[in-house]
Design an enzyme around this catalytic site. Sequence first.
Site, PDB file in Angstrom:
ATOM      1  N   CYS A 168     -69.985 117.497 -58.991  1.00 43.50           N
ATOM      2  CA  CYS A 168     -70.031 116.478 -60.037  1.00 43.50           C
ATOM      3  C   CYS A 168     -69.275 115.205 -59.652  1.00 43.50           C
ATOM      4  O   CYS A 168     -69.891 114.161 -59.459  1.00 43.50           O
ATOM      5  CB  CYS A 168     -69.513 117.034 -61.365  1.00 43.50           C
ATOM      6  N   ILE A 169     -67.954 115.258 -59.489  1.00 47.72           N
ATOM      7  CA  ILE A 169     -67.179 114.031 -59.283  1.00 47.72           C
ATOM      8  C   ILE A 169     -67.616 113.255 -58.050  1.00 47.72           C
ATOM      9  O   ILE A 169     -67.757 112.030 -58.109  1.00 47.72           O
ATOM     10  CB  ILE A 169     -65.666 114.346 -59.261  1.00 47.72           C
TER      11      ILE A 169
END
Length: 200
Positions: free
Chosen positions: A47-48
């Site tokens: 995600c990040i």
Amino acid sequence: MNIALVNELAVAARALGVDVWEALDCARTKPFGFQEFRPGPGVGGHCIPVDPFYLTHWARTGGTPLRLVELSQEINARMPAHVVRRAEQLLNERGSALPDARVLLVGVTYKRNSTDVRASSAAAIVRLMRQSGADVTYHDPFVAAWAPGCEPVKWSADADADLTILLQDHDAVPLDRLPEHARLLLDTRGRLRGTRAHQL
């Protein structure tokens, strides 16, 4: 963005001779409005490091670039290089050098107590260290096989490393034994403060 801010503060604090972990401990005493983020060797996972690229691409396509998000990505992406610079500095202080040094990475997953190595910052650290001529191995109880050419080692092998770097503080790793067994130790998680470990 919060992770990028604390990572950037960690790099600046190192340059200014300030203990970033002490500063964060002081901030934690605030009775309200404090949300804790801690620096580390970089970001990882699905995600990040990935999702903000979709967001920033979409925003640029619409003519409204999200510069703060883009800058945060750049800062977080620079953390593996900061770890390698710290490793080189510590070795140099001991009269050694990164080329031909034996480096042991402890914990290579992108988050603690996980088997997930997707986009782990450890991969970038291995690449940069190999480019500098270091011999890199790893110990991670959750990862049996990982980067090609980066061999896993048993816990007892950590004494053979010129430098040990704690990247991920898994519960399954006896962290309290690291300072007594490692010849030279870099702690990127702030877990070994008050020991002979050097901080990020």
